[in-house]
Design a protein around this motif. Structure first.
Motif, PDB file in Angstrom:
ATOM      1  N   GLN A 194     -24.664 -60.362 -15.116  1.00  0.00           N
ATOM      2  CA  GLN A 194     -24.763 -61.813 -15.076  1.00  0.00           C
ATOM      3  C   GLN A 194     -23.744 -62.495 -15.981  1.00  0.00           C
ATOM      4  N   ILE A 195     -23.269 -61.816 -17.023  1.00  0.00           N
ATOM      5  CA  ILE A 195     -22.351 -62.449 -17.960  1.00  0.00           C
ATOM      6  C   ILE A 195     -20.924 -62.366 -17.408  1.00  0.00           C
ATOM      7  N   PRO A 196     -20.259 -63.507 -17.149  1.00  0.00           N
ATOM      8  CA  PRO A 196     -18.864 -63.470 -16.684  1.00  0.00           C
ATOM      9  C   PRO A 196     -17.957 -62.870 -17.753  1.00  0.00           C
ATOM     10  N   SER A 197     -17.003 -62.060 -17.341  1.00  0.00           N
ATOM     11  CA  SER A 197     -16.109 -61.421 -18.310  1.00  0.00           C
ATOM     12  C   SER A 197     -15.308 -62.451 -19.102  1.00  0.00           C
ATOM     13  N   THR A 198     -15.002 -63.602 -18.474  1.00  0.00           N
ATOM     14  CA  THR A 198     -14.203 -64.620 -19.154  1.00  0.00           C
ATOM     15  C   THR A 198     -14.982 -65.354 -20.231  1.00  0.00           C
ATOM     16  N   SER A 199     -16.307 -65.159 -20.292  1.00  0.00           N
ATOM     17  CA  SER A 199     -17.115 -65.809 -21.326  1.00  0.00           C
ATOM     18  C   SER A 199     -17.210 -64.972 -22.599  1.00  0.00           C
ATOM     19  N   ILE A 200     -16.627 -63.762 -22.600  1.00  0.00           N
ATOM     20  CA  ILE A 200     -16.780 -62.831 -23.715  1.00  0.00           C
ATOM     21  C   ILE A 200     -15.600 -62.959 -24.680  1.00  0.00           C
ATOM     22  N   LYS A 201     -15.907 -63.133 -25.943  1.00  0.00           N
ATOM     23  CA  LYS A 201     -14.890 -63.213 -26.993  1.00  0.00           C
ATOM     24  C   LYS A 201     -14.681 -61.855 -27.657  1.00  0.00           C
ATOM     25  N   GLN A 202     -15.769 -61.217 -28.055  1.00  0.00           N
ATOM     26  CA  GLN A 202     -15.694 -59.922 -28.725  1.00  0.00           C
ATOM     27  C   GLN A 202     -16.852 -59.042 -28.271  1.00  0.00           C
ATOM     28  N   ILE A 203     -16.664 -57.733 -28.417  1.00  0.00           N
ATOM     29  CA  ILE A 203     -17.748 -56.772 -28.232  1.00  0.00           C
ATOM     30  C   ILE A 203     -17.739 -55.849 -29.449  1.00  0.00           C
ATOM     31  N   GLU A 204     -18.900 -55.742 -30.106  1.00  0.00           N
ATOM     32  CA  GLU A 204     -19.022 -54.891 -31.281  1.00  0.00           C
ATOM     33  C   GLU A 204     -19.786 -53.624 -30.914  1.00  0.00           C
ATOM     34  N   LEU A 205     -19.220 -52.473 -31.263  1.00  0.00           N
ATOM     35  CA  LEU A 205     -19.880 -51.184 -31.077  1.00  0.00           C
ATOM     36  C   LEU A 205     -20.362 -50.731 -32.450  1.00  0.00           C
ATOM     37  N   ILE A 206     -21.674 -50.854 -32.685  1.00  0.00           N
ATOM     38  CA  ILE A 206     -22.250 -50.576 -34.002  1.00  0.00           C
ATOM     39  C   ILE A 206     -22.991 -49.246 -33.906  1.00  0.00           C
TER      40      ILE A 206
END
Length: 823
Positions: A194-206
């Protein structure tokens, strides 16, 4: 292989000595001149008087910086930030002053350089922080696909099952996915689509979170951070995209903000509309029967986000936002079964699913007079409502008759966090906090179908072989109350952080089945108290070499579908149910990482080890009411182990070529239960069922390489390749998978405000899920989806200026990082 040789060679030179470095340091704090607010991630460069770079770094979230190991003599300090005027100062290290404090440095906007300002970077970069990898999403990845699910397969150590939508980190699906630091009520597979790729700023892998984080998730946490425009005046950007192989899929998004005085208003809207095609087959080798599957989905999702920051004064800030997610889906599918010498059997399935998610979040931030001392209060409330109607129709299958299922799901979650930070000295920091997490879900299930009467032998042979399928009301409550404390201290080359989180958990569940003449209640209760310690140690051997070690204890509480006794899904031969008696599993992890800063990038390598207690895994049972069918569920097993290595890098060989590469290898042991029939199905009885506990030792490796080629200032090309090695499971062995994607991006109009992109995924059409297995019966098969797709996208940004508004509490505050990022 050439890349691996280059990277290994670079590690070999990691410790070349430099006798010129002394103990001199330069520190300060960078502020926005007009708003008097701190600016994070500002570049601080130290050069000699001829302009040759000596060292450098970036500012922290509060705008502060400290550059150490600067040689004696005159040096030049340059403060650089895109959209601001560069400040340059000459200072002298020595003459009794080896520790220079520049105080507050105020940057002014450079209106003439706004053509260099981009809301989204061209190239994705990776930062290795103490407890996480931070992937800053560039335009190269937003054109890799329309949704967050498409992007995930491009990230180090992350895999997405395109059939189920399940996500795994380091080969394990026990991972928690967060959006803007918050757990969502939306099922993960649906959330990612559901989340558009263009709405993503960062992805954190913790992968090894500190005590400040909720300890759920054996393999860690994936935190998706959405764009929040914070530029002065009225600004924003719009994006449109189209993806197609068999069916067309459309996505679009718009981000806007208005910043003036004490207020910052922002909003985001994104949508995905499209049809999806999946198909596959399973050939059973013991009786030569074949199952064929074909599924279609027509989904529409809309994601809204609106928020406001209110800067009351220099010490007090209030922020509020709401997320609204509306989803409508129509699915259909055909499962065909062909037995030798018998008519074709068929199950036709279609369903309508509507759901809505509402999230409301408020934050109050107070800064004390003491520098760095602050208090954060956050309240988050979310609700999830879903209605599903599913129709099952059968051809040449004597039982069950046609039926319709009705499932209504309602969930609500309230989370309250209180966090206090106190810098006890320049090199020591204490953090304490409390959290209350209240979760409740209710699932109402009813059906028009019939079920086999399990008690027919005990009702005086009255001939009631079938009864109406019982309606079930399943209620599940979980309240968690926790306290945490962390203490960190920094020395000349060493720093450490220790902490612990104590949690009290109260779980209650009940499943009420409405039978013909009475009701049956299946209760469940589980209360426990646990302490989850964590520790991090960092050794900075030089400005280019950093070593990190971390240990932690975490928990995997059974998921809702894992404990839900209501049938999750069904085919003519397999049905899936939850197990209300599942207990949580606990994971003890240790991890080592090494980060090497290079002149043209960085490289990070790491190893990890996990000990899992009371592992949760799949169990396969023969259906006692129909020996030709199987029941898929979950159970707890004995302790297991897992270990692995990871290598990732950003590197820019030339001005026109940059790349991100990663390699990971993990080994793990799995345990599970399976049942098989020891006699031919035609003559088998319940006494012929044999149960066994399985152990599978598995080694899997994955490789990814993302290349970006800058042909001109406006035109860039990209090439992505991925290989996923063979993986053994309890039921089957998945064959290797690989794919190659290519694309281009072209920027145009004034200030290059518009970008057109084209991406062609899986250009050789090699992505498919192929498998073979012998449990519960010998079989081979494969599943396919729309992977050979092309995508076109257009984005446009408007407005100007640059400013960072309220930084919401990210429960890390580990400021040391190894960054190889570049734009």
């Amino acid at each position: 292989m050439q890349l691996c040789v280059v990277l290994i060679t670079m590690i070999g030179f990691a410790h070349s000595p430099n006798s010129n470095l002394r103990d001199g340091s330069i520190s300060g704090k960078v502020l926005d001149a007009s708003l008097n607010q701190p600016l994070p991630y500002v570049n601080v460069l130290v050069t000699d008087l001829q302009g040759q770079t000596i060292t450098g770094g970036i500012t922290n979230d509060d705008g502060t910086f400290k550059i150490e190991k600067i040689p004696e003599g005159e040096v030049k300090v340059m403060i650089q930030y895109i959209g601001y005027k560069t400040i340059s100062r000459t200072v002298t290290i020595g003459s009794g002053n080896f520790n220079i404090d520049l105080g507050e440095i105020k940057l002014e906007e450079d209106l003439e350089s706004l053509d260099e300002v981009t809301v989204v970077a061209e190239v994705t970069t990776i930062q290795q922080k103490v407890d996480r990898k931070v992937i800053n999403i560039g335009k190269d990845l937003t054109t890799a696909g329309a949704t967050a699910s498409d992007i995930m397969n491009n990230l180090p150590s992350v895999n997405v099952d395109q059939q189920t939508g399940n996500i795994s980190l380091r080969g394990n699906e026990n991972v928690r996915v967060m959006v803007d630091g918050k757990l969502s009520n939306v099922p993960i597979a649906q959330l990612l689509r559901q989340i558009p790729s263009t709405s993503i700023k960062q992805i954190e892998l913790i992968t090894n979170p500190s005590a400040k984080y909720n300890p759920e998730g054996m393999s860690g946490i994936i935190n998706i951070i959405l764009h929040k425009n914070t530029t002065i005046g009225f600004n924003g950007n719009v994006n449109f995209g189209l993806t197609k192989e068999i069916f067309a899929k459309f996505n679009s998004s718009i981000d806007m903000n208005y910043r003036n005085g004490k207020f910052n208003f922002y909003g985001n809207y994104g949508n995905n509309v499209g049809k999806y095609d999946n198909f596959g087959n399973i050939l059973r080798l013991d009786d030569n029967s074949e199952q064929a599957f074909k599924f279609n989905n027509n989904n529409k999702s809309n994601l809204y986000k609106v928020g406001v920051d209110f800067y009351m004064n220099d010490n007090n800030t209030i922020s509020f936002f709401t997320n609204q997610n509306v989803f409508k889906g129509k699915g259909s599918g055909i499962t065909s079964i062909q037995f030798v010498g018998e008519p074709l059997q068929r199950q036709n399935f279609n369903n309508d699913t509507d759901n809505r998610v509402e999230q409301y979040n408020g934050v109050y931030n107070h800064k004390f007079k003491k520098e760095g001392e602050k208090l954060d209060l956050e309240v988050d409330y979310s609700v999830f409502n879903q209605d599903e109607v599913a129709n099952f129709r059968f051809t040449n299958i004597p039982f069950p008759p046609d039926y319709t299922d009705f499932v209504d799901t309602n969930r609500d979650q309230t989370v309250v966090n209180l966090d206090y930070t106190n810098p006890l000295s320049e090199k020591a920091k204490l953090e304490i906090g409390a959290e209350a997490r209240l979760f409740e879900t209710n699932i109402d299930y009813s059906s028009t179908g019939l079920s086999v009467n399990e008690n027919q032998d005990d009702i005086s042979n009255n001939g009631d072989e079938f009864i109406p399928t019982p309606a079930t009301d399943f209620t599940y409550k979980r309240d968690i109350y926790s306290l945490y404390i962390t203490y960190g201290k920094t020395f000349e080359k060493w720093s450490y952080q220790v902490g612990a989180r104590a949690e009290s958990v109260n779980e209650e569940a009940s499943a009420i089945r409405q039978l013909e003449n009475n009701s049956e209640t299946i209760p469940f209760e589980n209360n426990y108290f646990q302490v989850y310690p964590s520790a991090f140690v960092t050794y900075t051997a030089s400005d280019k070499n950093t070593y990190q070690m971390s240990v932690s204890r975490r928990v995997d509480r059974p998921g809702l579908q894992q404990v839900n006794p209501i049938r999750e899904w069904s085919t003519p031969l397999v049905s899936s149910f939850g197990n209300t008696n599942l207990q949580p599993q606990f994971t003890n992890s240790i991890e080592f990482n090494y980060t090497r800063k290079l002149e043209k990038g960085s490289i990070t390598g790491g190893v990890f080890f996990r000990l899992v207690e009371d592992e949760i895994n799949r169990a396969v049972f023969v259906d006692r009411l129909d020996l030709n069918k199987n029941i898929l569920t979950y159970d707890n097993f004995e302790n297991t182990t897992a270990y692995g290595i990871e290598i990732s890098s950003n590197y820019r060989p030339t001005k026109w070529w940059s790349l991100n590469g990663s390699f990971d290898l993990f080994a793990r042991q799995q345990k599970g239960i399976t049942e098989v029939l020891t006699a031919p199905i035609e003559t088998a009885t319940v006494d012929d069922i044999e149960r066994s506990t399985l152990e599978v030792d598995n080694i899997v490796y994955n490789f990814r390489l993302f290349n970006n080629f800058k042909v001109t200032k406006q035109l860039s090309l990209s090439l992505f390749s991925m290989y996923r090695g063979e993986e053994k499971g309890l039921q089957f062995t998945r064959k290797p998978m690989f794919m190659v994607n290519t694309g281009l991006r072209y920027s145009f109009l004034e200030d290059q405000r518009a970008t057109f992109s084209f991406n062609y995924s899986d250009i050789f059409n090699t992505m498919r899920f192929e498998f073979e297995g012998d449990r519960p019966s010998p079989q081979v098969g494969q599943f396919n989806w729309e992977s050979n797709t092309w995508n076109i996208a257009l984005s446009y940004r408007f407005g100007g200026g640059k400013y960072r508004a309220l930084q919401r509490k990210q429960r890390d505050d580990n400021e040391k990082s190894g960054s190889g990022g570049f734009l």
